[in-house]
Design an enzyme around this catalytic site. Structure first.
Site, mmCIF file in Angstrom:
data_model
loop_
_atom_site.group_PDB
_atom_site.id
_atom_site.type_symbol
_atom_site.label_atom_id
_atom_site.label_comp_id
_atom_site.label_asym_id
_atom_site.label_seq_id
_atom_site.Cartn_x
_atom_site.Cartn_y
_atom_site.Cartn_z
ATOM 1 N N ASP A 30 0.863 -1.192 0.000
ATOM 2 C CA ASP A 30 0.000 0.000 0.000
ATOM 3 C C ASP A 30 0.903 1.248 0.000
ATOM 4 O O ASP A 30 2.145 1.118 -0.007
ATOM 5 C CB ASP A 30 -0.900 -0.098 1.244
ATOM 6 N N HIS A 32 -8.620 9.382 4.955
ATOM 7 C CA HIS A 32 -7.990 8.321 5.748
ATOM 8 C C HIS A 32 -8.260 8.522 7.233
ATOM 9 O O HIS A 32 -8.379 9.661 7.689
ATOM 10 C CB HIS A 32 -6.462 8.357 5.563
ATOM 11 N N GLY A 66 -9.453 4.968 2.623
ATOM 12 C CA GLY A 66 -10.238 5.521 3.733
ATOM 13 C C GLY A 66 -11.564 4.804 3.906
ATOM 14 O O GLY A 66 -12.593 5.417 4.170
#
Ligand code: 13P
Length: 302
Positions: A85, A198, A235
């Site tokens: 990620d 996020h 998110g």
């Protein structure tokens, strides 16, 4: 180097075609790996196991190698792949990173897909950087996720008021720029900003309940009309089910979830790792069965 099983890109493309979402779960603490994979297995759900640079810098995932080794202990190729990620070019503290070295190391270790996050750069620089990483990863047969637009929340300090942010559309991914970006970079998956934020990660704010973000679905539709590749929703914690379900029918084929499973783990980790792992497992089951309703997805995708 190339793994002989079906690659992450095929899974994502098929999921995208069939409007099935693939969840990606972040592992900021190594003992979270086992319950996350167990829940995917028990519900026959396909998902990505993810680690972001900030999770070995600011949490306790150790390193890319430590995550890779832990993943190998529990992985199940029917239900899981390993994804790197966020590797930001400029990080949440505004510092330049050695992103190219990190991504090369992930590819060499055996990660199945990688993300380059050039979203804090200008459009031109983001294109140049992403193009370079796409070339590197594709030569090893690895798909790339890139980001365009500003998915805020990881930075230290307070966010601007969310309602203002959402109403202004500030930082949202431009559909026209998205088209140019895809044409120029050939990235495989694109993380978009459509109101999503996020969960906070600063030491002071990481235990707070995340605010409920909304999604600008008409804006997502415009992006989806312009580009025909799997879109990614970062998110993923704390967005209402109604928004999520709509987003999955308008191009979102991957949703990233971190805070929702990290916070229950952190609450219990100092008392008992087993109890903390059970809390992660229970939250995973609730997410899969109720919040995004994708139990059994592994069979439906391929
Ligand atoms: P949340 O922490 O809000 O679930 O976001 C996770 C994420 O997008 C990781 O890339």
């Amino acid at each position: 180097m190339k793994r002989n099983e079906v690659g992450s890109d095929i899974f994502l493309k098929k999921a995208f075609e069939k409007k099935i979402v693939v969840p990606g779960f972040n592992i900021p603490y190594l003992p979270m790996m086992e319950p996350v994979i167990r829940a995917l297995h028990d519900t026959e759900t396909f998902g990505l196991i993810m680690v972001a640079r900030l999770e070995w810098e600011k949490f306790k995932s150790g390193s890319m190698k430590a995550i890779y080794d832990e993943y190998r202990k529990f992985k199940n190729t029917q239900f899981t792949r390993l994804h790197l990620d966020h590797v930001p070019v400029i990080d949440e503290d505004n510092l330049l990173t050695d992103y190219e070295r990190i991504i090369s190391e992930a590819i060499d270790l055996g990660y199945d897909s990688v993300m380059i996050d050039g979203s804090r750069l200008s459009l031109v620089e983001n294109i140049e950087t992403t193009r370079k990483i796409v070339k590197l990863a594709h030569s090893a047969g690895i798909p790339v996720e890139a980001e365009l637009g500003a998915v805020m929340g990881h930075e230290a300090g307070p966010l601007p008021p969310y309602d203002e942010l959402f109403a202004s559309g500030k930082g949202f991914t431009s559909p026209q720029e998205a088209k140019l970006f895809i044409d120029e970079t050939q990235t495989d998956w694109l993380s978009v900003a459509i109101g999503n934020i996020h969960g906070a990660i600063s030491a002071t704010a990481r235990t707070e309940k995340k605010i409920e973000a909304r999604l600008a679905i008409p804006h997502l539709q415009k992006i989806h009309e312009m580009i025909d590749i799997p879109l990614v929703l970062h998110g993923g914690t704390g967005i209402s089910k109604d928004y999520l379900m709509q987003s999955f029918s308008h191009g979102i084929a991957k949703i990233n979830i971190a805070t929702a499973i990290r916070q229950p783990y952190e609450k219990l980790m100092n008392d008992s790792i087993t109890a903390a792992q059970n809390a992660v497992y229970n939250e995973m089951i609730d997410i899969i069965n109720n919040q995004i309703e994708i139990a059994g997805s592994a069979k439906k995708i391929l």
